[in-house]
Design an enzyme around this catalytic site. Sequence first.
Site, mmCIF file in Angstrom:
data_model
loop_
_atom_site.group_PDB
_atom_site.id
_atom_site.type_symbol
_atom_site.label_atom_id
_atom_site.label_comp_id
_atom_site.label_asym_id
_atom_site.label_seq_id
_atom_site.Cartn_x
_atom_site.Cartn_y
_atom_site.Cartn_z
ATOM 1 N N MET A 129 21.853 85.324 33.387
ATOM 2 C CA MET A 129 20.221 85.327 32.869
ATOM 3 C C MET A 129 20.365 86.968 32.572
ATOM 4 S SD MET A 129 19.014 83.141 35.983
ATOM 5 C CE MET A 129 20.466 83.361 36.796
ATOM 6 N N MET A 134 17.340 74.282 32.641
ATOM 7 C CA MET A 134 16.811 74.825 33.571
ATOM 8 C C MET A 134 15.559 74.114 34.198
ATOM 9 S SD MET A 134 18.303 77.693 34.485
ATOM 10 C CE MET A 134 17.161 78.333 35.795
ATOM 11 N N ASP A 183 24.706 83.569 39.823
ATOM 12 C CA ASP A 183 23.615 84.151 38.950
ATOM 13 C C ASP A 183 23.554 85.435 38.708
ATOM 14 O OD1 ASP A 183 22.160 81.438 38.665
ATOM 15 O OD2 ASP A 183 21.831 81.600 41.006
ATOM 16 N N MET A 204 21.725 88.493 36.905
ATOM 17 C CA MET A 204 20.282 88.669 36.255
ATOM 18 C C MET A 204 20.303 90.337 35.971
ATOM 19 S SD MET A 204 17.882 86.597 38.969
ATOM 20 C CE MET A 204 18.352 85.121 39.446
ATOM 21 N N HIS A 208 28.070 78.544 41.889
ATOM 22 C CA HIS A 208 27.310 79.125 40.832
ATOM 23 C C HIS A 208 26.931 80.526 41.336
ATOM 24 C CE1 HIS A 208 24.283 78.238 37.738
ATOM 25 N NE2 HIS A 208 23.616 79.052 38.436
ATOM 26 N N SER A 214 24.584 77.735 44.749
ATOM 27 C CA SER A 214 24.166 78.854 44.236
ATOM 28 C C SER A 214 24.169 80.144 45.079
ATOM 29 C CB SER A 214 22.851 79.105 43.459
ATOM 30 O OG SER A 214 22.436 80.378 43.162
ATOM 31 N N ASP A 267 19.396 73.148 37.410
ATOM 32 C CA ASP A 267 19.311 74.459 38.055
ATOM 33 C C ASP A 267 17.858 74.719 38.186
ATOM 34 O OD1 ASP A 267 19.907 76.780 39.319
ATOM 35 O OD2 ASP A 267 20.572 77.823 37.583
ATOM 36 N N HIS A 318 26.228 81.829 35.586
ATOM 37 C CA HIS A 318 25.064 81.670 34.710
ATOM 38 C C HIS A 318 24.367 83.182 34.568
ATOM 39 C CE1 HIS A 318 20.752 80.293 35.077
ATOM 40 N NE2 HIS A 318 20.972 80.412 33.972
#
Length: 227
Positions: A70, A139, A37, A39, A35, A12, A177, A68
């Site tokens: 979020m 998660m 992320d 957000m 990965h 990540s 994760d 991913h």
Amino acid sequence: MSLPAAPRINPSILSADFVNMEADLARIAGADYVHVDVMDNHFVPNLTFGPQMVERVQATSPVPLDVHLMIDDPDRWAPRYAEIGAASVTFHLEAASEPIALARRLREIGARAGIAIKPGTAPEQLFDYLDEFDQILVMTVEPGFGGQSFISGTMHKIEQLREQARRYGSEVWLQVDGGIQPGTIEQAAAAGADTFVAGSAVFGASDVEGAIGDLRELARAHSHSPH
Ligand code: DX5
Ligand code: ZN
């Protein structure tokens, strides 16, 4: 193009150096995916980056992207990441209005479709829809930050999903994760996970390539069947 075999290790970039991203991406050339992320400071209390950054990561990364999301309203935003060329786009069940329709849209664009559940979300609601997804992300910490401790109480969800996938002959990937490192990856592999995200355990290591190799070996040694 053939897909990487299990166990897959996806570092990540949340734990990478944001102003030296190109160099940090080069360090994980031995991983299966990167990965990424995303957000939005609404779905989670943290903010990272959006499509503009992901587009540059896509252009620079030596390995395919595992995005991913979020974020709130993935129904609106997720297709953009598939259009950028991300190999895999995972959104949260808790945030989506029409998860099945969204997964179909992502596949139509050409990405693998993933669905994520937070530690407090039960996996049962996914049981009848395994075929609609290419990956389920369980998660193992509350989403939002790197460097948190692995919640082993989530392992029964992996076991249930693995059992369900086995029963129905589903090839869905089971990803974990949060808090994945030597000492926790073994439990996740034994429970049936086949795809492992690790942020601090990879980018916090002095030997990044070695850390990826060690995680892969531990996962391999503790998973009971190839999937
Ligand atoms: C947290 C993110 C993770 C994070 C994991 O919400 O989804 O991908 O980077 O970091 P570690 O491996 O340090 O727990
Ligand atoms: Zn993540």
